[in-house]
Design a protein around this motif. Structure first.
Motif, mmCIF file in Angstrom:
data_model
loop_
_atom_site.group_PDB
_atom_site.id
_atom_site.type_symbol
_atom_site.label_atom_id
_atom_site.label_comp_id
_atom_site.label_asym_id
_atom_site.label_seq_id
_atom_site.Cartn_x
_atom_site.Cartn_y
_atom_site.Cartn_z
ATOM 1 N N ARG A 65 1.225 -0.819 -0.343
ATOM 2 C CA ARG A 65 -0.031 -0.320 0.057
ATOM 3 C C ARG A 65 1.015 1.207 -0.018
ATOM 4 O O ARG A 65 0.542 1.891 -0.427
ATOM 5 N N THR A 66 1.613 1.383 1.321
ATOM 6 C CA THR A 66 2.225 2.394 0.841
ATOM 7 C C THR A 66 3.157 3.125 -0.175
ATOM 8 O O THR A 66 3.057 3.439 -0.721
ATOM 9 N N ARG A 116 12.236 2.720 2.919
ATOM 10 C CA ARG A 116 11.014 2.202 4.107
ATOM 11 C C ARG A 116 12.688 1.318 4.261
ATOM 12 O O ARG A 116 13.288 0.944 3.537
ATOM 13 N N HIS A 154 5.988 6.218 11.914
ATOM 14 C CA HIS A 154 5.658 6.279 10.158
ATOM 15 C C HIS A 154 4.185 7.233 9.567
ATOM 16 O O HIS A 154 3.108 6.890 10.145
ATOM 17 N N GLN A 157 1.604 7.524 7.279
ATOM 18 C CA GLN A 157 0.539 6.475 7.262
ATOM 19 C C GLN A 157 -0.232 7.297 8.645
ATOM 20 O O GLN A 157 -1.516 7.041 8.687
ATOM 21 N N ARG A 188 4.868 0.518 14.276
ATOM 22 C CA ARG A 188 4.851 1.904 14.184
ATOM 23 C C ARG A 188 3.847 2.433 13.906
ATOM 24 O O ARG A 188 4.078 4.198 14.219
ATOM 25 N N THR A 189 2.382 2.223 13.099
ATOM 26 C CA THR A 189 2.026 3.148 12.588
ATOM 27 C C THR A 189 1.135 3.780 14.097
ATOM 28 O O THR A 189 0.199 4.843 14.239
ATOM 29 N N ARG A 253 -2.031 -5.697 12.571
ATOM 30 C CA ARG A 253 -1.782 -7.015 12.983
ATOM 31 C C ARG A 253 -0.579 -7.802 13.998
ATOM 32 O O ARG A 253 0.694 -6.470 14.245
ATOM 33 N N GLN A 255 2.618 -8.136 14.627
ATOM 34 C CA GLN A 255 4.126 -8.098 13.617
ATOM 35 C C GLN A 255 5.165 -9.260 13.686
ATOM 36 O O GLN A 255 6.271 -9.072 14.773
ATOM 37 N N PRO A 293 -4.454 -0.107 9.372
ATOM 38 C CA PRO A 293 -3.494 0.473 7.946
ATOM 39 C C PRO A 293 -3.004 -1.164 6.641
ATOM 40 O O PRO A 293 -2.286 -0.375 6.269
ATOM 41 N N LEU A 294 -3.587 -1.852 7.678
ATOM 42 C CA LEU A 294 -3.899 -2.738 6.673
ATOM 43 C C LEU A 294 -1.310 -3.424 6.200
ATOM 44 O O LEU A 294 -1.001 -2.223 6.715
ATOM 45 N N PRO A 295 -1.306 -4.440 6.195
ATOM 46 C CA PRO A 295 -1.689 -5.295 5.031
ATOM 47 C C PRO A 295 -2.692 -6.269 6.714
ATOM 48 O O PRO A 295 -1.914 -6.018 8.023
HETATM 49 C C1 NCD Z 1 2.217 -1.066 8.155
HETATM 50 C C2 NCD Z 1 3.892 -1.017 8.603
HETATM 51 O O1 NCD Z 1 4.274 -1.077 7.683
HETATM 52 O O2 NCD Z 1 3.897 -0.644 9.311
HETATM 53 N N1 NCD Z 1 1.704 -1.166 7.032
HETATM 54 C C3 NCD Z 1 1.047 0.096 5.606
HETATM 55 O O3 NCD Z 1 1.692 0.818 5.539
HETATM 56 N N2 NCD Z 1 0.092 0.334 5.521
HETATM 57 C C4 NCD Z 1 1.290 -1.932 9.173
HETATM 58 C C5 NCD Z 1 1.914 -2.892 8.969
HETATM 59 O O4 NCD Z 1 3.326 -3.981 8.462
HETATM 60 O O5 NCD Z 1 1.948 -4.037 9.572
#
Ligand code: NCD
Length: 525
Positions: A65-66, A116, A154, A157, A188-189, A253, A255, A293-295
């Motif tokens: 997504r990002t 990233r 992040h 996000q 991190r979100t 989720r 991690q 924030p998915l996934p």
């Molecule tokens: C998040 C991330 O990468 O921190 N996802 C994102 O950027 N959409 C959350 C995650 O990985 O669970």
């Protein structure tokens, strides 16, 4: 590109790199762009519209997504877009980011690097090293946007999350009650929310997670410092058993890829604590929305499939918002957006060297007051009040450290004594015939022994007296190191970054990963 807005050339490593007014501008501009896109209006006023803007996507950690929303947002601006990932570039030949970027910055007039990484503090570090390189080489320094660094922050996000909450609240900023659930330790979100939620005036945060997945204390403290009301619950069941339930829920989720074996062993229990079940739904306030924030972990999602078609689903819209907020963010730092900004702009104040204070000299004082057991000094320097208030053993250790670090290899004497005026003990070093210490050593001395006094003695008289305070920044010493092993400052060799600490309140934070440190934590020996 005709004109440059006030955000031109800025970098965003963490949420508070934008002031509250700047964040609000980003949200309002995003709303404008989103409406214009959805209504099929002319978008010329919003886009950079020139390939002299180069956007580089450097993703050293997986992302869908990002990465895709940034790539499409860059395409919206008609920029030239370059994608690097760990698997298909010389990063896997162990090339440093610094070396690669030095090459890339020369290619275009305006560059934006979106990075990233698993390593924390990367974009801040590059802002410093590549910024210095560009200024010396006469190249315009690029912008850096952090697209997620380890378990630190992040920010982009966070901007899309806050934008989504504001949409839900009908742009009313007066208050927000939010439940944060899932993996609050690694997420991190979630960490970025400690600053991002400040866009609302009154914030209540309910942390819903078992202790193993709990929010690190320093983020919790940051939330408290930012005036949030913070409550903690070990599971969704425990949370719903009390009366005050939030109408905004933010799930993350687990991690698993960042967890150690001791936590992985407990995954089934941890997941159960933060996963939605059908019996939870009628305990939610009317109008509740779930965000993520998915996934999601597809085989074991914390928001299971039965919720997806319900009005609770806020995450699909949230995910679409990533594209619009990132159009705005790139446009701001590229300079095509921001001309209509009103409000407080971020100012970066370089902390000065306010660590030396001229002390009062007793006109009748003789250097002989420094003779307590050590050689009296006729001419030279006397460092007094070292480690005052510490134990005798600690002061001896400190004296030794000062002697080694400042390389005071002179004919000198030092010792631990009781203060003349009180029972408190202190360390003292006297160095005859040394006229002064020099700025670098004085600064080091201030960092090692804040509160000590430095006396310059001439003809048995103290002619100058300085009280040394804790410097606002501690850097350039071989003996300091960040306690966060994941911090970019450990790559002194690879990226040429050395540890740096900035004073914040009573303690210090690492300049790159922002991990708080006590003064003693900073020193590695
Ligand atoms: C998040 C991330 O990468 O921190 N996802 C994102 O950027 N959409 C959350 C995650 O990985 O669970």
């Amino acid at each position: 590109m005709k004109s440059q807005g006030p955000f031109y050339g800025r970098s965003v490593s963490v949420v508070h790199d934008l002031t509250a007014d700047e964040q609000w501008y980003l949200y309002r501009k995003t709303a404008e762009i989103k409406a214009a896109v959805l209504e099929g209006r002319d978008l010329t006023a919003y886009r950079y519209g020139d390939r002299d803007l180069s956007v580089y996507l450097i993703f050293l950690e997986d992302s869908t997504r990002t990465k895709e929303s940034f790539r499409n947002a860059a395409a919206f601006h008609q920029a030239s877009v370059n994608v690097f990932d760990a698997a298909h570039s010389s990063f896997n030949k162990k090339e440093s980011l610094t070396d690669t970027l030095k090459m890339l910055v020369g290619y275009s007039r305006r560059s934006v690097f979106i990075i990233r990484s698993t390593v924390e503090g990367v974009t801040r570090a590059l802002e410093v090293t590549i910024g210095d390189y560009c200024r010396k080489a006469g190249i315009e320094p690029p912008s850096f946007l952090n697209a997620g660094d380890g378990r630190h922050e992040h920010p982009s996000q966070e901007f899309l999350d806050e934008f989504s909450f504001l949409e839900k609240k009908g742009w009313n900023r007066s208050s927000l009650h939010i439940a944060l659930t899932g993996d609050l330790y690694f997420g991190r979100t979630v960490h970025s929310k400690a600053d991002g939620l400040q866009i609302f005036n009154q914030v209540t945060v309910d942390l819903v997670a078992p202790p193993e997945l709990g929010l690190p204390d320093f983020y919790k403290q940051k939330m408290l410092d930012n005036g949030f009301t913070v409550r903690t619950f070990p599971s969704i069941d425990a949370y719903l058993a009390q009366g005050e339930v939030a109408d905004v829920w933010y799930f993350t989720r687990l991690q698993l890829e960042r967890m150690g074996d001791e936590v992985l062993d407990k995954v089934a229990r941890l997941k159960h604590a933060v996963t939605v079940r059908p019996e939870h739904l009628d305990k939610l306030p009317a109008g509740t929305k779930f965000y993520h924030p998915l996934p999601q972990n597809r085989t074991e999602p914390t928001i299971p499939d039965f919720v997806t078609p319900l009005p609770l689903n806020g995450w699909d819209e949230q995910s679409r918002n990533g594209y619009f907020t990132r159009i705005t963010l790139i446009g701001m730092v590229a300079g095509c957006l921001g001309l209509d900004f009103k409000g407080e702009l971020k100012t970066v104040t370089e902390s000065g060297d306010d660590f030396v204070e001229q002390g009062r000299i007793n006109p009748h004082g003789k250097s002989s007051e420094y003779k307590t057991g050590i050689k009296p000094v006729d001419d030279g320097i006397v460092i007094d009040h070292i480690g005052m208030g510490r134990s005798v053993e600690q002061i001896w250790k400190l004296l030794d450290k000062i002697r080694r670090n400042l390389q005071l290899n002179y004919l000198a004497s030092m010792g631990v004594f009781s203060s003349v005026k009180s029972d408190v003990v202190k360390g003292l070093i006297s160095i005859p015939d040394l006229p002064d210490l020099g700025f670098k050593k004085v600064k080091k001395l201030a960092a090692l022994s804040p509160g000590c006094t430095l006396n310059i003695v001439h003809g048995k008289q103290v002619i100058q007296k300085y009280r040394l305070h804790m410097p606002p920044k501690i850097y350039n010493f071989a003996e300091i190191g960040c306690r966060n092993e994941n911090c970019i400052s450990h790559s002194r060799q690879h990226e040429g970054i050395s540890p740096e600490f900035e004073r914040r309140g009573e303690g210090f934070v690492c300049r790159f990963c922002e991990r708080p440190h006590t003064y003693d934590d900073i020193w590695t020996d």
